[in-house]
Every structure is written in structure tokens, then in C-alpha cells.
Design a protein around this motif. Structure first.
Motif, PDB file in Angstrom:
ATOM      1  N   GLU A 689       0.853  -1.190   0.000  1.00 42.84           N
ATOM      2  CA  GLU A 689       0.000   0.000   0.000  1.00 42.84           C
ATOM      3  C   GLU A 689       0.885   1.234   0.000  1.00 42.84           C
ATOM      4  N   LEU A 690       0.568   2.182  -0.889  1.00 39.72           N
ATOM      5  CA  LEU A 690       1.220   3.477  -0.915  1.00 39.72           C
ATOM      6  C   LEU A 690       0.225   4.514  -0.444  1.00 39.72           C
ATOM      7  N   ASN A 691       0.508   5.124   0.702  1.00 39.20           N
ATOM      8  CA  ASN A 691      -0.434   6.081   1.296  1.00 39.20           C
ATOM      9  C   ASN A 691      -1.819   5.478   1.462  1.00 39.20           C
ATOM     10  N   GLY A 692      -1.864   4.188   1.832  1.00 39.86           N
ATOM     11  CA  GLY A 692      -3.133   3.525   2.088  1.00 39.86           C
ATOM     12  C   GLY A 692      -3.825   3.003   0.852  1.00 39.86           C
ATOM     13  N   VAL A 693      -3.240   3.202  -0.335  1.00 41.43           N
ATOM     14  CA  VAL A 693      -3.854   2.747  -1.587  1.00 41.43           C
ATOM     15  C   VAL A 693      -3.159   1.468  -2.037  1.00 41.43           C
ATOM     16  N   PRO A 694      -3.898   0.339  -2.184  1.00 43.81           N
ATOM     17  CA  PRO A 694      -3.256  -0.926  -2.575  1.00 43.81           C
ATOM     18  C   PRO A 694      -2.661  -0.840  -3.974  1.00 43.81           C
ATOM     19  N   MET A 695      -1.519  -1.462  -4.129  1.00 46.59           N
ATOM     20  CA  MET A 695      -0.891  -1.567  -5.447  1.00 46.59           C
ATOM     21  C   MET A 695      -1.463  -2.772  -6.194  1.00 46.59           C
ATOM     22  N   PRO A 696      -1.565  -2.719  -7.510  1.00 48.72           N
ATOM     23  CA  PRO A 696      -1.954  -3.921  -8.273  1.00 48.72           C
ATOM     24  C   PRO A 696      -0.920  -5.024  -8.075  1.00 48.72           C
ATOM     25  N   PHE A 697      -1.395  -6.269  -8.078  1.00 50.14           N
ATOM     26  CA  PHE A 697      -0.503  -7.397  -7.838  1.00 50.14           C
ATOM     27  C   PHE A 697       0.614  -7.460  -8.879  1.00 50.14           C
ATOM     28  N   GLY A 698       0.283  -7.114 -10.114  1.00 51.53           N
ATOM     29  CA  GLY A 698       1.274  -7.198 -11.182  1.00 51.53           C
ATOM     30  C   GLY A 698       2.365  -6.159 -11.081  1.00 51.53           C
ATOM     31  N   ARG A 699       2.186  -5.141 -10.251  1.00 54.55           N
ATOM     32  CA  ARG A 699       3.196  -4.097 -10.108  1.00 54.55           C
ATOM     33  C   ARG A 699       3.963  -4.199  -8.785  1.00 54.55           C
ATOM     34  N   LEU A 700       3.698  -5.247  -8.023  1.00 49.72           N
ATOM     35  CA  LEU A 700       4.428  -5.423  -6.771  1.00 49.72           C
ATOM     36  C   LEU A 700       5.905  -5.655  -7.065  1.00 49.72           C
ATOM     37  N   PRO A 701       6.790  -5.069  -6.279  1.00 50.99           N
ATOM     38  CA  PRO A 701       8.232  -5.180  -6.582  1.00 50.99           C
ATOM     39  C   PRO A 701       8.747  -6.596  -6.364  1.00 50.99           C
ATOM     40  N   ARG A 702       9.605  -7.033  -7.283  1.00 49.74           N
ATOM     41  CA  ARG A 702      10.305  -8.305  -7.164  1.00 49.74           C
ATOM     42  C   ARG A 702      11.752  -8.034  -6.753  1.00 49.74           C
ATOM     43  N   THR A 703      12.464  -9.116  -6.457  1.00 48.56           N
ATOM     44  CA  THR A 703      13.861  -8.983  -6.060  1.00 48.56           C
ATOM     45  C   THR A 703      14.643  -8.230  -7.136  1.00 48.56           C
ATOM     46  N   GLY A 704      15.377  -7.206  -6.709  1.00 54.46           N
ATOM     47  CA  GLY A 704      16.202  -6.423  -7.616  1.00 54.46           C
ATOM     48  C   GLY A 704      15.485  -5.292  -8.310  1.00 54.46           C
ATOM     49  N   GLU A 705      14.156  -5.231  -8.203  1.00 51.51           N
ATOM     50  CA  GLU A 705      13.419  -4.153  -8.844  1.00 51.51           C
ATOM     51  C   GLU A 705      13.374  -2.923  -7.935  1.00 51.51           C
ATOM     52  N   THR A 711       6.010  12.177  -4.682  1.00 52.00           N
ATOM     53  CA  THR A 711       6.188  13.252  -3.698  1.00 52.00           C
ATOM     54  C   THR A 711       5.111  13.240  -2.624  1.00 52.00           C
ATOM     55  N   HIS A 712       3.957  12.636  -2.942  1.00 49.35           N
ATOM     56  CA  HIS A 712       2.877  12.585  -1.957  1.00 49.35           C
ATOM     57  C   HIS A 712       2.731  11.198  -1.360  1.00 49.35           C
ATOM     58  N   ASN A 713       3.483  10.212  -1.861  1.00 51.81           N
ATOM     59  CA  ASN A 713       3.380   8.844  -1.352  1.00 51.81           C
ATOM     60  C   ASN A 713       4.537   8.554  -0.413  1.00 51.81           C
ATOM     61  N   ARG A 714       4.466   9.083   0.775  1.00 45.18           N
ATOM     62  CA  ARG A 714       5.560   8.912   1.728  1.00 45.18           C
ATOM     63  C   ARG A 714       5.268   7.814   2.746  1.00 45.18           C
ATOM     64  N   SER A 715       4.074   7.200   2.707  1.00 46.37           N
ATOM     65  CA  SER A 715       3.726   6.108   3.618  1.00 46.37           C
ATOM     66  C   SER A 715       3.725   4.804   2.827  1.00 46.37           C
ATOM     67  N   LEU A 716       4.414   3.797   3.354  1.00 44.77           N
ATOM     68  CA  LEU A 716       4.573   2.529   2.652  1.00 44.77           C
ATOM     69  C   LEU A 716       4.274   1.383   3.602  1.00 44.77           C
ATOM     70  N   LEU A 788      12.798   4.098  -3.988  1.00 37.78           N
ATOM     71  CA  LEU A 788      13.188   5.455  -4.358  1.00 37.78           C
ATOM     72  C   LEU A 788      12.070   6.409  -3.954  1.00 37.78           C
ATOM     73  N   VAL A 789      12.372   7.302  -3.015  1.00 40.55           N
ATOM     74  CA  VAL A 789      11.401   8.299  -2.549  1.00 40.55           C
ATOM     75  C   VAL A 789      11.748   9.621  -3.227  1.00 40.55           C
ATOM     76  N   GLU A 790      10.859  10.094  -4.098  1.00 40.11           N
ATOM     77  CA  GLU A 790      11.120  11.315  -4.853  1.00 40.11           C
ATOM     78  C   GLU A 790      10.967  12.538  -3.950  1.00 40.11           C
ATOM     79  N   PRO A 791      11.831  13.569  -4.144  1.00 40.99           N
ATOM     80  CA  PRO A 791      11.739  14.770  -3.291  1.00 40.99           C
ATOM     81  C   PRO A 791      10.585  15.675  -3.711  1.00 40.99           C
ATOM     82  N   ARG A 792      10.051  16.390  -2.742  1.00 45.68           N
ATOM     83  CA  ARG A 792       9.079  17.435  -3.051  1.00 45.68           C
ATOM     84  C   ARG A 792       9.834  18.625  -3.657  1.00 45.68           C
TER      85      ARG A 792
END
Length: 1010
Positions: A689-705, A711-716, A788-792
Motif C-alpha cells: 500500500e502506498l499512502n493507504g492505496v493498494p498496489m496492483p498485484f502485477g506491479r508489486l516489486p520483485r527482487t532487484g526491482e 512526492t505525496h506517497n511517503r507512507s509505505l 526510491l522516494v522522490e523529493p518534493r
């Protein structure tokens, strides 16, 4: 005449006969095979299934298991179940909650065939279900019975009204002509490795050779095979050798061998002799090489090996909770870790066929294959290689491995309800039994004689040792020596004034070591030269301050390994007797909890043929490597299902297995068993979840990704799991965000494996996830991916340079203005101005402090807090901030009992505890009296509840000290997340309602506002 009741009787009689068939499919070299029933772990409604009737299973490309039920679809990672069902309001969802078939796709998606809604496809990129049309351009019917890959880029679809083909590239469905021989109802379909297409219909089996266009009936002999292939064909399966297995609706099953010849399954091909129907074959599973599971609707699972003389039933046993939950089996599956999954009408059953180091022998309805009860207090192996089990309530079980049977006998008289703890075999083969008194059994007739010695009738017998005509009997009242020929009895015990007497009257075990007799007591060991010695014993005791002495005087058991080394179990750990020195001092090397044992309290110890000692403990069984002294604590992955042992009941089986008894039944250890070498199971992110919003299963990070946070998604929040689906409670998890965390964070035992971060600063991080398993083959599996957390905008380098330049210009300007000002004023006037300025500044600071700060606690007063909280409310998104209202419990009693000054001290201490748990930017204020209020910007309700729980614990743990007395206090907390559109008063009012619920529920708790 109505013959249906008569047929039903024959049906159940046949089912009973199937249960009695030998284990022909089990390895013949395993003498315990008749007793080693599969242990099933279960998943049901209480675990999150939407319905108990489970219908289909599949493992997707990432390794997660999808379960179809008649109430919806489930995605399962071993810990969490995500349910998909019919969506309301036209949103994406299943077209029908009754799932009939599932098929995993290479893109990570899943095809879902339903009972009355047609075909649906789960898209992992959008987490949405896309439903295909029914009719023109879609499936031939709404009822989808089976799905099968074509070996390329398509899928065969068996429906209630024809066969269809789905091209996965174009996503188009076309009907397939099956010819005049076919029935419209198609139950099953399979494309074999040679490219042939097999179709199971309600009118029999059809076959289309690779490259051909017409379906034909495959040639086969008459008789039982023809009866099967002409019946409705419900299931088709190709095994590793290329055999084709066919399961019918009511005539059983057959298979075609690799030479193209059809073979019957003895006892399960064709109709029964009275023409009664057989249970429908729902599915096949090749559980191991040349071993097939046949899932039936009503007879459980039948196991069969090609060429065997019959099948063996794995069925539900009402007396065994670990048996199959029900006999109506609808689907079978084996995952990539080797687990066998069974979908039944009573939920999912899961069995690990490689967990064979240990198994538990339990009571069952099969009395000839099960023990009488779970309380195994004594174990003995006689000269005929029979295994005697002493149990509670005067019960004795005799295991004959050669015959694959267990016989049960029962003590009578005043020993009928007594525990049986000890056995010994006389020189004539008589089996002596120690219970509350002494009994014996004729070794040939098994006739019992109760209460042989009146002196022992009220004394529990703990151990027996036979030495020629002498029988040594250990009790809580010393040792009795009984001459079995003359019936003379000698009693010897501990004497306080005689250091050469028994060390203690409580003699727990008697053992022969070389030519000596060792008495293991509650206070050390007494050694006799022979069985006739009654005094002048050699004693072995703990020597305080000497680490080489016996670690504890409570001694329970001993064993000698193949090298002649003596291992001794005590209440202080396991000890190895070292060679005696010149002073004949007994010296020991110790192993205990500091070396990896789960407990220092060793109940029983046995050695295997390799010189490795095995011990039973109050919380499990462990093996110690005889060479390296490495400790391995067995777990569920090894097959250990009995977790606790309290008796010294242990023995080596005639075939080398180790037997341990306890309150949970008999544990059988195969010390030489090694599971097949398999790669590590994947440790993956299963949800995020990014800022409480679930990620699609197909976009979940794999090893090495890399996972990018905007800038607004600072909660993981990352949920992860080890996808071996074995013993989740015995898998420990930890995680670390490199660049942010100083060390590893452990997931508490019993909690779901998750990593959660809020308000991450911008930057590059590496998130490391770790799973650690225990058992004979412990593993540590790691996985990593970049974050990678992008800066504001104001955190970029350009913005910082511009801000620095502006600040520098402002400073230079101020310096110039002040310089001009100082030149125009006289030094004296400047000094007066400076003095008045300082006085005014101090006064203003004091006024500001009085206007905004609570005088007692130093935190914000009510007015200041409300103003600050209103600023937070104006910028907070829906659910993006929390207010927690805290009230000190029973505060009036503190004021009344200790005085108001003590109450002030308690309030100050509570504020201190709260401030320690808050982040920079959190607001804390005094709402009034003993009520305090906290505002948590940038956090969800889950975060707010977590902070509130930490505050509640901190307040309870921090005691206020007033006039030398510590005053404890607890707090009740109500937490409310901001709802878009509500004002501050409404927000506070919901928190106050939650606080009232916490008070009403018993205080000292946190309650979230609805």
C-alpha cells in the motif's frame, strides 16, 4: 422392487473394504507405513474462506494459491486471504460467486470458470476481473466445467454446451466442433504433451490426434475399462511418464500406459459387482513418482501406484482431527514446495508429503492401526521385536511391525484405572508391567495377571529392570527387588544418616550400564556393582560451582551411543559423561538452552545409529549432532506434531526408529530420513500500500526491482510471505530499510509479516526482507528491492540553492540597514533602546507562553491546541490525520487518596510519557483536568491506533513519584481519523465517543471511532 437401499448397503460395504486394503502404494521398506496416516492442516471459514465448499485450486506465476469456492474466489499467501466475489453496482467482480475451475496464466493472471456466469480473467496489472461474454463472441455456455492450456498460447474451455478455445494473444473465444459422437456437456479437457486433445463428456471419452480435426472414441478392451470410458468423464490427467488417467462419474477410473494400452485399477475400475455406482472421480494428482492420488466425491482420496494390487483410501476419521476434513473431494493440487492440497466440502486440507522425519501415532477409529489413547507413559521393545506402550487407565498397546497391527489389552482389578509406566522382560519371556503395583503378561497368550505384589498395590511403579531371576522395581518409595522364582522381596531406600544409601527415594529410572546398575533419582545418580547391591552406592551429584559436574540433581534418562559414550538427561540439560580422571571423578560436558535446546528440562534421551542423541523436551524434540554438538529442534516441517513431552517414555524400535511418548500420543522419529533437495521457496511481497492505496498485484516489486514513491506517497506498507505454505507459525520474519533503519526489525511471533513506514524522507533506500525457518533443515531466505522516494519541489537541489541565495541576500540587507541605524544614534541612546528591547522581548515571550501553554504541564493549553489542530484539519485529506483523546482512569481516587498535588504529579508524568511516543510535528495539549489530547498529522487510523496503543502502554509503565511514593495510573484513549467535510468539533466529538466506549469497556484500552 426398489433396489436402491440394497445398492446403498453394497456401496458402503465396498467403501469399508477399500479402507481395509493394504498400503500397496506406500514404500514396502517402511515398516511404519500402515500407521503413518497423512496429517492435514486445514483452512476453513474461520481462516477467511467465503464458503466451506471449495471447488478449485491453482498456484499463480508468483507462487500464491488461488482457491475457488461456491461463495467466491480467494487469493492466499499462507497468512492472508483476499476474497473476490460478485461486485455490486456494476463494478468489476466475478460474474458468479460459484467458482468451478481455475487456470494460472503466464502473465500472472488467472482464468476463472464459474457455474452460472461464464468465464472471467483476473488482470494483475489492474487487480480487476474482466468477464467474457456468453454466446456469440464468448463461451458456449455460462457453466464452465474445466480449463486447460493448449501447450502454446491458448486455452481449451469445457462448458455445459460445447467446447471453446480462447486465444490469449487476441483475447478472442471461438467454438470448437466436436462431431456427432460428442455430448454437448463437456466435463473435462486435456491437451497432452504429444499435442493430442482429450475431451471428457457426459457421453464418454473422446480423442483428437495431433494435427487431426475430428474427435473419435479411443480403442479399448471391453469390460471394466469400456464401462469407465463410456461413462461421463469428469477428470483427465497426464502424469510425468505420459500415462493418461481417466476418472468417470460412477464407474471408477482407468489409465492408458505409455505403450497406448488401457489398464484397469484393481478394485476401482468398472461398476461394482451389484452394479452399484462408484464415487465420482473429481481429480487426479501425481503426488510423487508413480504414486497417484485420486480425488473422489464421497470416498475421500484413493492412492494408487501403477501395477499395485489395489488402492488405499485416505478418508475422514472422526477420531483424528488431523485427517481429511471430509470425504467429498472436488480438486487436488501440488504446489511448488511439494505440499498436496485437497479441496473438500469442508474447506481446504494441506499435507506435506516430505515431512517424514517424525510422525504422530494417535487414537483412531481404525483400532488395529491406532493407539488406545494419547497418554503414552512407557515404551518397551521385547525380544520378539514387539513394541509395548504403557498408557493411562490401565491400557496397554502392542505394536507388531511385521504384521502392521496394534493389539490392545486392559488391566483389571484395582489396576484398571492406573497409569502403566514401565515394562521389563523376564528370562522366560514374561512381560512384567509396572503400574500402581506389579502385573505380568504371558508373552504367547497375552493373558494378564494383576496385582502380583501386595506391597506395591498402592505404589506407582516408575521403572523396571530384569536381571535373571531378579526384578528391580523403582518407585517413589525407593527400590524393591523381587525374586521371580522364590517371590522374595527386598526393599531398600534412602537413609538420611547413610551417605552410601540411595540418593533419593524417588527413583525415576533404572538402567544397566556395562555390568553396573544405575539408579536415576530425583537427587542424583546411585551406581551399584550389580542388582543384588542395596547399599554403599557410588553417588553422582551436582557440585555447586563446578561446571563439569552433573548440571542438575533431577536425573530422568540415559542412553549409550554406538561409540559407548553415555548421555544423561537432567532437569538442567543434556550431559555427556567424559572419561574419568585419576581421582575417579565423574565429569560431564553439558548442552542446554544456551546451546540451542528449546528447554533445559530433558525428559528422555535416545541415540541413533550415527551417534546422534535425540531428546524429548517439554516443548518439542531435538537432535544433537554427535560430532559437532549442533542442536536441531524439530518442527512441523519435519513432521513433528506433538509439541510437549513430560515423561521419560522412550525406546528404539526394532527397525531403528526412535519412539517418544507423551500426553499427545506416540512420536516416531526416522533419524535417517532426509527430504529431497529443493530450492529455497520464494520470499515475495504479496501486497503493498502506498499512502493507504493498494498496489496492483502485477506491479508489486520483485527482487532487484525498484519501487518508486512519489512526492505525496511517503507512507509505505509491505506485506510479505515465504511461499512454502509450511508451518507459518514456525517461520520468523524480519526486515530492514537500509539508509533509514539502524538495525533489523523483527515481526512479533503471531503477527502477519509486514513492514510499515510513514513519512519517509526523500532518498534512495534498500528494503531487505528475511524469513527464517526452523527444524532439521533450517533455512534463511532473503529478498531485497530498491525504494526510491522522490523529493518534493522544496526538497530539490535547485530549490535549496535558491533558498540559500535569498537567505544570504536578506542577511546582507539586514546588516546594511542595521549599520546605518547604528551610525545615526548615539551610543547611550542605543544602550537604552537595547535594554528596553530586551525587557520587552522577555515580557512578550512570557506573555506568549502564558497565552499558549498549560502552566502545570508545559504542553499546549486547550485554546492553543484547538487553533493548531484546526490548521491540521484544513490541510488533511480524508483519513489522513487522527485525533486521540486521552483520559486518566480513576483520577479522582488519586486526588482523594494522595491529594491534589499528587494528582498534578500524575498528570505531568503522563504528559512526559506521551511526548516520548510522539513524533516531531505531533500536537499534544491539555484538554481539561485529567483529559489530554493528541493530534497526529499525516497518519491513517491504523497508525493512530498504533501510536495510541504505545502511549497507553507508556502511561501504564511510567509511575509518577510524589513524596517518595510511586503512583501508577492507566489511561483510556479514543482515536478518530479525520473525515473530509467535518469540522473540528465533530472530529473531537467522535474521538470523545470512542473515549467513552473505552471507559465503558473497562478502561486502560484504546478504541477507534467508527
Amino acid at each position: 422392487m426398489d433396489r436402491r437401499p440394497h445398492c446403498r448397503r453394497h456401496y458402503w460395504l465396498t467403501f469399508f473394504l477399500i479402507l481395509l486394503l493394504p498400503f500397496s502404494a506406500v514404500r514396502a521398506d517402511d515398516p511404519w507405513a500402515p500407521f503413518d496416516a497423512p496429517w492435514f492442516d486445514k483452512l476453513g471459514i474461520n481462516d477467511g474462506l467465503p464458503h466451506s465448499i471449495t471447488t478449485a485450486m491453482v498456484q499463480d506465476q508468483r507462487g500464491l494459491v488461488w482457491i475457488g469456492t461456491i461463495g467466491g474466489l480467494v487469493r492466499y499467501d499462507g497468512y492472508r486471504m483476499q476474497v473476490f466475489t460478485v461486485a455490486a453496482g456494476g463494478r468489476s467482480g466475478l460474474p458468479d460467486a460459484y467458482v468451478r475451475s481455475l487456470l494460472a496464466l503466464q502473465d500472472g493472471g488467472v482464468l476463472v470458470g464459474t457455474n452460472a456466469g461464464g468465464l472471467s480473467r483476473f488482470d494483475p496489472v489492474s487487480n480487476a476481473l474482466h468477464n467474457y461474454p456468453v454466446g456469440r463472441g464468448g463461451t458456449s455456455d455460462r457453466k464452465i466445467y474445466a480449463l486447460a492450456h493448449d501447450g502454446d498460447s491458448g486455452v481449451w474451455i469445457a462448458t455445459d454446451h460445447g467446447l471453446d478455445y480462447l486465444d490469449l494473444h487476441t483475447n478472442r473465444i471461438t467454438p470448437v466442433a466436436t462431431g456427432a459422437l460428442a455430448s454437448p456437456r463437456n466435463f473435462s479437457v486435456l491437451a497432452d504433451r504429444a499435442g493430442n486433445l482429450w475431451l471428457g463428456t457426459s457421453n464418454g471419452l473422446l480423442f483428437r490426434r495431433a494435427g487431426a480435426h475430428n474427435f473419435v472414441r479411443p480403442p479399448r478392451p471391453d469390460g471394466s475399462i469400456d464401462a469407465v470410458l463410456n461413462d461421463g468423464i469428469w477428470s483427465i490427467h497426464e502424469d510425468r511418464e505420459g500415462r493418461i488417467w481417466i476418472g468417470s462419474t460412477q464407474a471408477g477410473a482407468v489409465y492408458r500406459d505409455t505403450d497406448g494400452h488401457w489398464q484397469a485399477i484393481p478394485g476401482f475400475s468398472g461398476y461394482q459387482q451389484d452394479h452399484a455406482r462408484r464415487a465420482t472421480v473429481r481429480d487426479f494428482l501425481e503426488i510423487s513418482a508413480d504414486k497417484i492420488w485420486i480425488g473422489t466425491d464421497g470416498t475421500g482420496v484413493l492412492t494408487y501406484s501403477p501395477g499395485a494390487s489395489g488402492v488405499h483410501a485416505i478418508a475422514h476419521d472422526t477420531a483424528v482431527p488431523s485427517s481429511l476434513p471430509g470425504d467429498s473431494v472436488r480438486a487436488l493440487m501440488q504446489d511448488r514446495s511439494g505440499n498436496a492440497w485437497v479441496a473438500t466440502d469442508l474447506g481446504i486440507a494441506r499435507h506435506d508429503p516430505n515431512a517424514r522425519t517424525a510422525f504422530a501415532l494417535l487414537p483412531s477409529t481404525r483400532e488395529d492401526r491406532a493407539i488406545a489413547n494419547t497418554n503414552v507413559r512407557g515404551i518397551y521393545v521385547d525380544k520378539r521385536d514387539r513394541i509395548w506402550l504403557g498408557m493411562s487407565s490401565g491400557r496397554i498397546d502392542i505394536i507388531d511391525l511385521g504384521k502392521g497391527q496394534i493389539r490392545h489389552i486392559q488391566l483389571g482389578g484395582n489396576q484398571a484405572r492406573r497409569d502403566v509406566q514401565a515394562f521389563a522382560e523376564g528370562s522366560d519371556g514374561t512381560i512384567w508391567i509396572g503400574t500402581q503395583g506389579l502385573a505380568r503378561v504371558n508373552p504367547d497368550t497375552l493373558v494378564l495377571q494383576d496385582s502380583l505384589l501386595a506391597e506395591l498395590d498402592e505404589k506407582p511403579v516408575l521403572s523396571l529392570l530384569s536381571d535373571g531371576e531378579q526384578l528391580l522395581i523403582a518407585t517413589y518409595d525407593g527400590v524393591y527387588r523381587y525374586n521371580t522364582r522364590t517371590h522374595a522381596v527386598v526393599h531398600f531406600r534412602h537413609a538420611a544418616d547413610d551417605p552410601g544409601s540411595l540418593s533419593s527415594d524417588t527413583v525415576r529410572h533404572i538402567a544397566r550400564v556395562d555390568h553396573t546398575v544405575w539408579y536415576l533419582t530425583a537427587y542424583g545418580i546411585s551406581i551399584a556393582a550389580n542388582s543384588l547391591q542395596t547399599r554403599d552406592f557410588t553417588r553422582i551429584l551436582n557440585r555447586p560451582g563446578d561446571p563439569s559436574s552433573l548440571p542438575n540433581d533431577l536425573v530422568t534418562s540415559l542412553t549409550t551411543d554406538p561409540e559407548g559414550q553415555l548421555w544423561i538427561g537432567t532437569a538442567g540439560g543434556l550431559s555427556l559423561l567424559e572419561p574419568q580422571d585419576s581421582n575417579s571423578t565423574f565429569r560431564f560436558r553439558h548442552l542446554g538452552s544456551a546451546d540451542g535446546l528449546a528447554s533445559d528440562n530433558v525428559n528422555a534421551v535416545l541415540s541413533d545409529d550415527n551417534g546422534n542423541p535425540w531428546v524429548s523436551l517439554p516443548n518439542g524434540v531435538a537432535m544433537i549432532d554427535g560430532s559437532t554438538r549442533t542442536v536441531r529442534n524439530l518442527g512441523i516441517r519435519d513432521g513433528l506434531r506433538i509439541a510437549s513431552y513430560i515423561y521419560a517414555a522412550a525406546a528404539r524400535a526394532p527397525t531403528g526408529e526412535l519412539l517418544f511418548g507423551g500426553l499427545g500420543g506416540l512420536t516416531v522419529i526416522r533419524p535417517d530420513w532426509r527430504p529431497p533437495n529443493t530450492p529455497d521457496p520464494p520470499l515475495i511481497v504479496t501486497q503493498a500500500e502506498l499512502n493507504g492505496v493498494p498496489m496492483p498485484f502485477g506491479r508489486l516489486p520483485r527482487t532487484g526491482e525498484t519501487l518508486r514513491l512519489g512526492t505525496h506517497n511517503r507512507s509505505l506498507r509491505v506485506d510479505f510471505a515465504l511461499l512454502d505454505y509450511q508451518a507459518p507459525a514456525e517461520t520468523s520474519y524480519s526486515y530492514r530499510m537500509e539508509g533509514f533503519d539502524e538495525g533489523w526489525s523483527d515481526v512479533p511471533r503471531g503477527s502477519l509479516p509486514s513492514a510499515m513506514y510513514t513519512n519517509l524522507p526523500h532518498g534512495d533506500y534498500t528494503l531487505r526482507l528475511r524469513a527464517t525457518t526452523q527444524g532439521m533443515q533450517p533455512r534463511r531466505i532473503d529478498t531485497t528491492f530498491e525504494v526510491l522516494v522522490e523529493p518534493r519541489w522544496y526538497e530539490t537541489v535547485t530549490a535549496r540553492i535558491i533558498a540559500g541565495l535569498l537567505l544570504l541576500a536578506m542577511v546582507i540587507g539586514l546588516i546594511q540597514i542595521r549599520t546605518l541605524y547604528l551610525h545615526r544614534k548615539a551610543r547611550l541612546l542605543q544602550q537604552q533602546i537595547d535594554m528596553h528591547t530586551r525587557e520587552l522581548r522577555v515580557a512578550n515571550l512570557r506573555l506568549d507562553e502564558l497565552a499558549h501553554t498549560d502552566e502545570l504541564t508545559g504542553i499546549s493549553n486547550r485554546r492553543s491546541f484547538l487553533a493548531l489542530a484546526e490548521e491540521v484539519r484544513q490541510t488533511a485529506p480524508d483519513g489522513g490525520a487522527c485525533i486521540a483523546l486521552l483520559d486518566l482512569d480513576h483520577f479522582k481516587q488519586i486526588n482523594d487518596g494522595y491529594g491534589h498535588l499528587a494528582g498534578d504529579a500524575v498528570i505531568c508524568a503522563a504528559c512526559t510519557a506521551i511526548l516520548k511516543q510522539c513524533r516531531e510535528g505531533d500536537l499534544v495539549g491539555r484538554y481539561g483536568g485529567e483529559e489530554l489530547v493528541i493530534c497526529l498529522p499525516g497518519g491513517t487510523l491504523a497508525h493512530g491506533m498504533a501510536v495510541a496503543e504505545r502511549i497507553r502502554q507508556a502511561v501504564a509503565e511510567q509511575h509518577a513519584v510524589y513524596e517518595g511514593r510511586a503512583i501508577a495510573v492507566t489511561a483510556s484513549i479514543g482515536v478518530a481519523a479525520y473525515r473530509e467535510g467535518e469540522n473540528l468539533s465533530q472530529w473531537l466529538s467522535r474521538a470523545d465517543e470512542a473515549l467513552y466506549q473505552a471507559k465503558h469497556a473497562g478502561r486502560n484500552r484504546c478504541v477507534a471511532a467508527s
